[in-house]
Enzyme design. Sequence first.
Site, PDB file in Angstrom:
ATOM      1  N   GLU A 238       9.809  -9.303  -5.700  1.00  0.00           N
ATOM      2  CA  GLU A 238      10.405  -8.091  -5.109  1.00  0.00           C
ATOM      3  C   GLU A 238      11.907  -8.258  -4.959  1.00  0.00           C
ATOM      4  O   GLU A 238      12.693  -7.378  -5.288  1.00  0.00           O
ATOM      5  CB  GLU A 238       9.775  -7.794  -3.747  1.00  0.00           C
ATOM      6  CG  GLU A 238       8.346  -7.290  -3.846  1.00  0.00           C
ATOM      7  CD  GLU A 238       7.692  -7.153  -2.489  1.00  0.00           C
ATOM      8  OE1 GLU A 238       8.060  -7.899  -1.561  1.00  0.00           O
ATOM      9  OE2 GLU A 238       6.811  -6.285  -2.364  1.00  0.00           O
TER      10      GLU A 238
ATOM     11  N   LYS B 172       6.788   0.652  10.889  1.00  0.00           N
ATOM     12  CA  LYS B 172       7.734  -0.349  10.387  1.00  0.00           C
ATOM     13  C   LYS B 172       9.108  -0.208  11.028  1.00  0.00           C
ATOM     14  O   LYS B 172       9.954  -1.083  10.897  1.00  0.00           O
ATOM     15  CB  LYS B 172       7.854  -0.260   8.860  1.00  0.00           C
ATOM     16  CG  LYS B 172       6.530  -0.240   8.096  1.00  0.00           C
ATOM     17  CD  LYS B 172       5.637  -1.394   8.457  1.00  0.00           C
ATOM     18  CE  LYS B 172       4.332  -1.396   7.697  1.00  0.00           C
ATOM     19  NZ  LYS B 172       4.446  -1.659   6.272  1.00  0.00           N
TER      20      LYS B 172
ATOM     21  N   LYS C 220      10.102  -8.593   4.416  1.00  0.00           N
ATOM     22  CA  LYS C 220       9.145  -8.277   3.361  1.00  0.00           C
ATOM     23  C   LYS C 220       8.359  -9.531   3.031  1.00  0.00           C
ATOM     24  O   LYS C 220       8.761 -10.621   3.376  1.00  0.00           O
ATOM     25  CB  LYS C 220       9.872  -7.759   2.118  1.00  0.00           C
ATOM     26  CG  LYS C 220      10.371  -6.324   2.276  1.00  0.00           C
ATOM     27  CD  LYS C 220      11.170  -5.836   1.091  1.00  0.00           C
ATOM     28  CE  LYS C 220      10.390  -5.837  -0.183  1.00  0.00           C
ATOM     29  NZ  LYS C 220       9.051  -5.212  -0.056  1.00  0.00           N
TER      30      LYS C 220
ATOM     31  N   SER D 176       0.807  -1.227   0.000  1.00  0.00           N
ATOM     32  CA  SER D 176       0.000   0.000   0.000  1.00  0.00           C
ATOM     33  C   SER D 176       0.838   1.275   0.000  1.00  0.00           C
ATOM     34  O   SER D 176       0.370   2.317  -0.444  1.00  0.00           O
ATOM     35  CB  SER D 176      -0.915  -0.011   1.233  1.00  0.00           C
ATOM     36  OG  SER D 176      -0.112   0.017   2.403  1.00  0.00           O
TER      37      SER D 176
END
Length: 235
Positions: A108, A126, A99, A32
Amino acid sequence: SSLEEAKKSAAYRAVDEHFPKNSKVVGIGSGSTVIYAVERIGQRDDVKDVIFVPTGFQSKQLIIENGLRLGCIEEYGVGDLDITFDGADEVDPSLNCIKGGGGCLFQEKLVASCAKKFVLVADYTKQSTALGFKWIQGIPIEVSPLAAKKVESDLFRLGAKSVTWRSGGKSKAGPAVTDNGNFILDTYFGPVEAKDVDALDKAIKLLVGVIETGLFNIADIAYFGGSDGSVTVWN
Ligand code: DER
């Protein structure tokens, strides 16, 4: 919400400060927060000939929806991408990160491995002192469906405290299947000290059936949006 504002301020600042002049190929992560980075990139007047490489279906749609040129990772090798922007689930002060919260860790890491620079964009939740300290859902590990049971048993022998097969939730009976047709085992080892991240990543990668882990130690710089609209930079 202030969380969305935090994501936006981090992403906008990261793009404004790091989008390279005359860039040719740029990697776009998933999640997001990276949405705001692509939004900011789409506002620039120097991107019409730049190729944007996605890290999964969501990322691909994001590039298309923002009218940007879509590329594919199949065409590129190490060092061929000028930069990649991506999010993270947890970041430690050495810029190691977890991740894969969004299930996109393999592409990724693949795209990040071909980029000259990796810029992380995130909100203040985070920021952490050690991987596994705040993000207790476990390290996402992408595995071949054939090997999931076997890898689960390996992970417990490796010291995992819990292994959870990522499920599709209400929207899908049975395990979640990644964009690459694999399963994800969310594996909790407890907090992992920065000095041990690389060794743990390698130990997991040695297990037959593991495709990739959600342990990243490749970020060059990280932008965190604060709840007050401020932006903190770690590098
Ligand atoms: O799945 C991923 O690796 C995403 O980048 C994720 O970790 C970050 O998602 P967010 O920006 O929605 O928090």
